[in-house]
Write a protein that holds these residues in place. Structure first.
Motif, PDB file in Angstrom:
ATOM      1  N   LYS A  30     -35.889 -32.458  40.658  1.00 25.46           N
ATOM      2  CA  LYS A  30     -34.681 -32.111  39.879  1.00 25.46           C
ATOM      3  C   LYS A  30     -34.783 -30.695  39.330  1.00 25.46           C
ATOM      4  O   LYS A  30     -33.808 -29.938  39.339  1.00 25.46           O
ATOM      5  CB  LYS A  30     -34.498 -33.105  38.726  1.00 25.46           C
ATOM      6  N   TYR A  32     -36.639 -28.270  40.552  1.00 23.70           N
ATOM      7  CA  TYR A  32     -36.558 -27.316  41.678  1.00 23.70           C
ATOM      8  C   TYR A  32     -35.094 -27.079  42.071  1.00 23.70           C
ATOM      9  O   TYR A  32     -34.706 -25.953  42.378  1.00 23.70           O
ATOM     10  CB  TYR A  32     -37.336 -27.834  42.892  1.00 23.70           C
ATOM     11  N   ALA A  33     -34.300 -28.137  42.044  1.00 15.73           N
ATOM     12  CA  ALA A  33     -32.875 -28.010  42.400  1.00 15.73           C
ATOM     13  C   ALA A  33     -32.173 -27.079  41.407  1.00 15.73           C
ATOM     14  O   ALA A  33     -31.378 -26.216  41.789  1.00 15.73           O
ATOM     15  CB  ALA A  33     -32.207 -29.382  42.403  1.00 15.73           C
ATOM     16  N   ARG A  34     -32.514 -27.234  40.107  1.00 14.90           N
ATOM     17  CA  ARG A  34     -31.910 -26.386  39.077  1.00 14.90           C
ATOM     18  C   ARG A  34     -32.317 -24.915  39.287  1.00 14.90           C
ATOM     19  O   ARG A  34     -31.490 -24.003  39.234  1.00 14.90           O
ATOM     20  CB  ARG A  34     -32.364 -26.867  37.689  1.00 14.90           C
ATOM     21  N   ARG A  59     -23.751 -26.517  44.427  1.00 18.96           N
ATOM     22  CA  ARG A  59     -24.638 -27.537  43.849  1.00 18.96           C
ATOM     23  C   ARG A  59     -25.810 -27.752  44.778  1.00 18.96           C
ATOM     24  O   ARG A  59     -25.628 -27.899  45.991  1.00 18.96           O
ATOM     25  CB  ARG A  59     -23.867 -28.845  43.654  1.00 18.96           C
ATOM     26  N   VAL A  60     -27.002 -27.759  44.218  1.00 17.61           N
ATOM     27  CA  VAL A  60     -28.227 -27.940  45.011  1.00 17.61           C
ATOM     28  C   VAL A  60     -28.793 -29.332  44.734  1.00 17.61           C
ATOM     29  O   VAL A  60     -28.886 -29.753  43.582  1.00 17.61           O
ATOM     30  CB  VAL A  60     -29.295 -26.877  44.640  1.00 17.61           C
ATOM     31  N   THR A  61     -29.147 -30.046  45.790  1.00 16.02           N
ATOM     32  CA  THR A  61     -29.761 -31.377  45.641  1.00 16.02           C
ATOM     33  C   THR A  61     -31.063 -31.423  46.417  1.00 16.02           C
ATOM     34  O   THR A  61     -31.108 -31.008  47.580  1.00 16.02           O
ATOM     35  CB  THR A  61     -28.830 -32.484  46.209  1.00 16.02           C
ATOM     36  N   PHE A  62     -32.113 -31.908  45.780  1.00 18.15           N
ATOM     37  CA  PHE A  62     -33.396 -32.161  46.453  1.00 18.15           C
ATOM     38  C   PHE A  62     -33.581 -33.677  46.487  1.00 18.15           C
ATOM     39  O   PHE A  62     -33.335 -34.345  45.478  1.00 18.15           O
ATOM     40  CB  PHE A  62     -34.560 -31.582  45.644  1.00 18.15           C
ATOM     41  N   SER A  63     -34.016 -34.214  47.626  1.00 17.69           N
ATOM     42  CA  SER A  63     -34.313 -35.653  47.662  1.00 17.69           C
ATOM     43  C   SER A  63     -35.497 -35.904  48.593  1.00 17.69           C
ATOM     44  O   SER A  63     -35.791 -35.100  49.482  1.00 17.69           O
ATOM     45  CB  SER A  63     -33.090 -36.454  48.109  1.00 17.69           C
ATOM     46  N   VAL A  80     -33.225 -30.791  51.348  1.00 13.35           N
ATOM     47  CA  VAL A  80     -32.558 -29.851  50.435  1.00 13.35           C
ATOM     48  C   VAL A  80     -31.117 -29.706  50.922  1.00 13.35           C
ATOM     49  O   VAL A  80     -30.885 -29.436  52.104  1.00 13.35           O
ATOM     50  CB  VAL A  80     -33.235 -28.457  50.458  1.00 13.35           C
TER      51      VAL A  80
END
Length: 284
Positions: A30, A32-34, A59-63, A80
């Motif tokens: 979370k 890293y996404a920010r 908007r960036v999302t990491f999962s 990513v």
């Protein structure tokens, strides 16, 4: 789980090799996404071309993708995603702009030999504008002291892919196996496409392969030589004098520039294992 990996299929992915990431932790996705989102916003202020004429909120999302690994020793794959929404319109739908993922499938050769502060995710695949791949790569390089390099696929490795994927069991109505060759030293570029019915290609491979489950360089060479001599008999062209640039089968397609398309979820791990091996050999 095929549903969790369905988004990887039938898309064109560009391949990169990545050196081990220093002080990376999957507990901080979370954060890293920010940070990556802030980095993209800062680059945008500097004049980084996102989408001309549109003010976008990115908007960036990491999962995590824990299913995509070959053994328990492998680190879970990481996805990513960059999506956008127009700032001027509150009702605009979020749309996917760019997607990339890191993985390591049976990468013991590298992961066993690196210090514990490092994370081994040597294969990176990107789908979308190259400008986003460059900016995401730049952030990862600055943050985790790693290095990204485009991963090309040599003609020799393409012949291995042709042989390995031909040997896989596929449905009756599977698409043809297609090999594309580039003819060198011509004033104008010329490609030769060679399509083989999948059942004929598999029958040929079955006569060449001595031990099921094992493949040798000798068998791959013999398989290709048989295809070349068949082609020469019909068209009087020596394909051995050309360069193999693309292989397409019902399992996957691969281009020498390092572009891959996965077509069957049940063979995804097997294809990723081979690509992980190629990425590790480029790093070492």
């Amino acid at each position: 789980d095929p549903q969790k990996t369905a988004f990887l299929l039938r898309k064109q992915w560009t391949l990169y090799s990545v050196t081990p990431l220093y002080k990376f932790s999957s507990a901080n996705l979370k954060e890293y996404a920010r940070l990556l989102g802030a980095f993209i916003a800062a680059e945008k202020q500097k004049g980084f071309a996102v989408e001309v004429g549109v003010d976008l909120d990115i908007r960036v999302t990491f999962s995590s993708l824990p299913d995509l690994r070959g053994s328990d020793q492998d680190h879970a794959a990481m996805h990513v995603q960059l999506s956008s929404r127009s700032v001027s319109s509150k009702n605009s739908e979020e749309k996917l702009m760019w997607s990339g993922w890191f993985c390591c499938v049976s990468g013991d050769d590298l992961s066993e030999n690196i210090p514990e502060d490092f994370t081994c995710l040597p294969l990176f695949l990107a789908n979308g504008a190259e400008s986003y791949a460059a900016i995401v790569g730049s952030w990862f390089q600055k943050t985790f002291d790693c290095r990204f390099r485009r991963l090309a696929i040599s003609p020799l490795n393409l012949t291995w892919m042709a042989a390995m994927w031909t040997g896989c069991k596929v449905e009756k109505n599977a698409s043809a196996t297609e090999l594309v060759f580039s003819v060198p030293c011509l004033p104008q570029p010329l490609d030769i496409s060679y399509a083989i019915h999948p059942e004929d290609a598999k029958a040929l491979w079955d006569t060449v392969q001595k031990t099921p489950g094992e493949i040798t360089q000798e068998e791959v060479d013999l398989f290709m030589d048989c295809l070349y001599s068949h082609f020469h008999r019909h068209f009087k062209i020596h394909l051995s004098a050309t360069k193999l640039v693309k292989v397409s089968t019902a399992i996957a397609s691969a281009h020498c520039d390092g572009i891959i398309k996965f077509l069957q979820s049940k063979y995804l791990i097997g294809v990723l294992m081979l690509l992980t091996e190629l990425a590790i050999s480029q790093i070492q």
